[in-house]
Enzyme design. Structure first.
Site, PDB file in Angstrom:
ATOM      1  N   CYS A 261       0.789  -1.233   0.000  1.00  0.00           N
ATOM      2  CA  CYS A 261       0.000   0.000   0.000  1.00  0.00           C
ATOM      3  C   CYS A 261       0.823   1.286   0.000  1.00  0.00           C
ATOM      4  O   CYS A 261       0.681   2.099  -0.910  1.00  0.00           O
ATOM      5  CB  CYS A 261      -0.926   0.016   1.215  1.00  0.00           C
ATOM      6  SG  CYS A 261      -2.243  -1.186   1.083  1.00  0.00           S
TER       7      CYS A 261
HETATM    8  C1  UDX Z   1      -0.956  -0.283   5.640  1.00  0.00           C
HETATM    9  C2  UDX Z   1      -1.952   0.525   6.471  1.00  0.00           C
HETATM   10  O1  UDX Z   1      -1.561   0.500   7.842  1.00  0.00           O
HETATM   11  C3  UDX Z   1      -3.357  -0.018   6.275  1.00  0.00           C
HETATM   12  O2  UDX Z   1      -4.275   0.761   7.004  1.00  0.00           O
HETATM   13  C4  UDX Z   1      -3.675   0.024   4.781  1.00  0.00           C
HETATM   14  O3  UDX Z   1      -4.956  -0.448   4.518  1.00  0.00           O
HETATM   15  C5  UDX Z   1      -2.649  -0.780   4.003  1.00  0.00           C
HETATM   16  O4  UDX Z   1      -1.340  -0.272   4.286  1.00  0.00           O
HETATM   17  P1  UDX Z   1       0.290  -2.627   5.850  1.00  0.00           P
HETATM   18  O5  UDX Z   1       0.861  -2.328   4.494  1.00  0.00           O
HETATM   19  O6  UDX Z   1      -0.244  -3.975   6.138  1.00  0.00           O
HETATM   20  O7  UDX Z   1      -0.909  -1.600   6.165  1.00  0.00           O
HETATM   21  O8  UDX Z   1       1.463  -2.372   6.885  1.00  0.00           O
HETATM   22  P2  UDX Z   1       1.799  -1.382   8.082  1.00  0.00           P
HETATM   23  O9  UDX Z   1       1.804  -2.152   9.334  1.00  0.00           O
HETATM   24  O10 UDX Z   1       0.996  -0.155   8.029  1.00  0.00           O
HETATM   25  O11 UDX Z   1       3.338  -1.050   7.744  1.00  0.00           O
HETATM   26  C6  UDX Z   1       3.739  -0.514   6.474  1.00  0.00           C
HETATM   27  C7  UDX Z   1       5.254  -0.407   6.408  1.00  0.00           C
HETATM   28  O12 UDX Z   1       5.730   0.630   7.277  1.00  0.00           O
HETATM   29  C8  UDX Z   1       5.997  -1.675   6.850  1.00  0.00           C
HETATM   30  O13 UDX Z   1       7.111  -1.888   5.997  1.00  0.00           O
HETATM   31  C9  UDX Z   1       6.436  -1.354   8.273  1.00  0.00           C
HETATM   32  O14 UDX Z   1       7.567  -2.075   8.642  1.00  0.00           O
HETATM   33  C10 UDX Z   1       6.734   0.137   8.146  1.00  0.00           C
HETATM   34  N1  UDX Z   1       6.615   0.858   9.429  1.00  0.00           N
HETATM   35  C11 UDX Z   1       5.402   0.969  10.066  1.00  0.00           C
HETATM   36  C12 UDX Z   1       7.738   1.445  10.002  1.00  0.00           C
HETATM   37  O15 UDX Z   1       8.852   1.370   9.437  1.00  0.00           O
HETATM   38  N2  UDX Z   1       7.595   2.145  11.171  1.00  0.00           N
HETATM   39  C13 UDX Z   1       6.415   2.287  11.802  1.00  0.00           C
HETATM   40  O16 UDX Z   1       6.388   2.938  12.864  1.00  0.00           O
HETATM   41  C14 UDX Z   1       5.284   1.669  11.241  1.00  0.00           C
END
Ligand code: UDX
Length: 427
Positions: A261
């Site tokens: 996403c």
């Molecule tokens: C995300 C959104 O949270 C969700 O609401 C949407 O519908 C789809 O995209 P997702 O892709 O499953 O969900 O993962 P998420 O847990 O949000 O993390 C996205 C990326 O950011 C990951 O690579 C994660 O490792 C990174 N991340 C997240 C960080 O590096 N630091 C953080 O504090 C949070």
């Protein structure tokens, strides 16, 4: 109880279908991929998602969910049709609406009676897409329809839980009757429900993902600055989070964001902005920052080990984060490719994503356990935040590795407990 059909049985479609069925609706699923249909109808989810297998089997057994082999069979009984097809990035970063167009055409062709149905776009689509792409196709078919937009906010790894217990619901509708129908589907939701027009609901999804991606990129940059200025990010993060206007969540720095996403949606919004004469400088910077953040992890290894040529480096976590088998846009790709280009011997381990990762970067030796990955390694980068990785101890690294050089790319280990390890993390 509403008769719902879900078109597209990827993580979003399947979790939404199972959640609607669990809540008592009668749900039919369809996907153009035959093997996916077969798997789902046998109760085998085609991807890993916590709790989905049991929940899927339960609703199949209760006959509240079934998978059909033709679009005709999906449309005929449906009062509401959810479009849950992918909207990937094109080469230039713009949103590819090809799948959405094809699915809508196929719905229109299968709509043989004069019954009025509500078509709801759950796929992430740029503002205006439902009106400009979906509407004309349905209009050309001459069938009576209503249109809705209901963006998903499902986090992979918690998608079923998020679908069952959302913390907000956004419902875009083309009129009051559609809004009423959509609200009735979410009657059991104990959270704020925002009713909007179609375009606004589409925009809320991009606004949310762009903001969250910006938070992560900001945290990454701030942590880099903290390192340069000799300040502890942990303390700064705490202080930052105490400001009631700033939520401390999504400010964990590391090797950057990946997944299905954030990168795709931010790119699509940037590309749409440019097409409309707006230069989205901040979001361009978010993408640019995310592109290079992983280099900090490589730099730590070089600082400790010098030339990486011939060094054995383990990557723990190959999916884009823990608790998922999804490798889309995982930061393990640029990390692995960079290490390989420097002549390192790269070994990778992931509880679920090993085989998929191997197909894309076959030069990485994918092994079956943390132990095998760390055996004889000169250094390791923790790329995934799997709970099993956060339980690794200093002793594990010291006994298993040739040299205990550890780069915690997801901030899951406690540096105070890493005595004896040449431990690095960003910030
Ligand atoms: C995300 C959104 O949270 C969700 O609401 C949407 O519908 C789809 O995209 P997702 O892709 O499953 O969900 O993962 P998420 O847990 O949000 O993390 C996205 C990326 O950011 C990951 O690579 C994660 O490792 C990174 N991340 C997240 C960080 O590096 N630091 C953080 O504090 C949070």
């Amino acid at each position: 109880m509403t008769n719902i059909s879900v078109v597209g049985l990827g993580p979003v479609g399947l979790c939404s279908a199972v959640a609607f069925a669990t809540q008592g609706h009668r749900v039919i699923g369809f996907d153009i991929d035959t093997s996916r249909r077969d798997q789902v109808s046998r109760g085998e989810p085609p991807f890993y998602e916590k709790g989905i297998r049991e929940a899927l089997r339960k609703v199949l057994r209760a006959k509240r969910f079934s998978v059909v082999d033709t679009m005709d069979a999906a449309i005929e009984p449906a009062a509401v049709v959810f479009l849950c097809v992918g909207t990937p990035s094109r080469e230039d970063g713009s949103m590819d609406d090809g799948g959405l167009r094809a699915a809508t055409k196929s719905i229109a062709a299968a709509w043989r009676d004069g019954k009025r149905r509500t078509v709801v776009v759950k796929s992430t689509v740029l503002p205006g897409t439902t009106d400009n792409v979906v509407r004309p196709i349905l209009e050309a078919s001459g069938r009576p329809f209503r249109l809705g937009v209901n963006p998903e906010f499902l986090r992979e790894g918690r998608a079923l839980e998020d679908a069952l217990r959302p913390d907000r619901v956004v419902l875009g509708a083309d009129g009051p009757e559609t809004a009423r129908i959509l609200k009735s589907l979410y009657r059991s939701a104990k959270c704020p429900v925002l009713a909007t027009d179609l375009k606004t609901a589409e925009a809320v999804k991009y606004a949310t993902n762009s903001f969250l991606a910006t938070k992560v990129a900001f945290a990454d940059e701030l942590a880099n600055l903290c390192d340069a200025l000799g300040v502890s990010y942990d303390e700064v993060h705490k202080g930052l989070g105490l400001d009631s206007r700033i939520n401390p969540r999504f400010l964990v720095p590391g090797v950057g964001f990946g997944g299905s996403c954030f990168p795709k949606d931010v790119r699509a919004l940037v590309s749409a902005g440019r097409r409309h004469g707006v230069e989205p400088r901040l979001l361009e910077a978010v993408l640019a920052q995310n592109e290079v953040q992983y280099l900090r992890a490589i730099a730590f290894l070089e600082e400790e080990l010098g030339d990486l040529n011939g060094k054995r480096i383990a990557i723990l976590g190959l999916a884009f984060k823990g608790d998922t088998d999804d490798i889309r846009e995982t930061r393990a790709f640029p990390i692995a490719r960079s290490l390989l280009s420097k002549g390192a011997l790269v070994v990778g381990y992931d509880p679920l994503a090993g085989p998929a990762f191997s197909k894309v970067v076959p030069e990485v030796k994918v092994v079956d356990s943390v132990k095998e990955a760390l055996a004889g390694a000169d250094g390791t980068i923790l790329q995934g935040d799997w709970p099993a990785f956060s339980r690794l101890t200093a002793k594990d690294f010291m006994t298993m590795m040739a040299t205990p050089v550890v780069v915690d790319g997801r901030r899951i280990l406690d540096p105070k407990k890493m005595r004896g390890v040449r431990f690095h993390r960003i910030g």
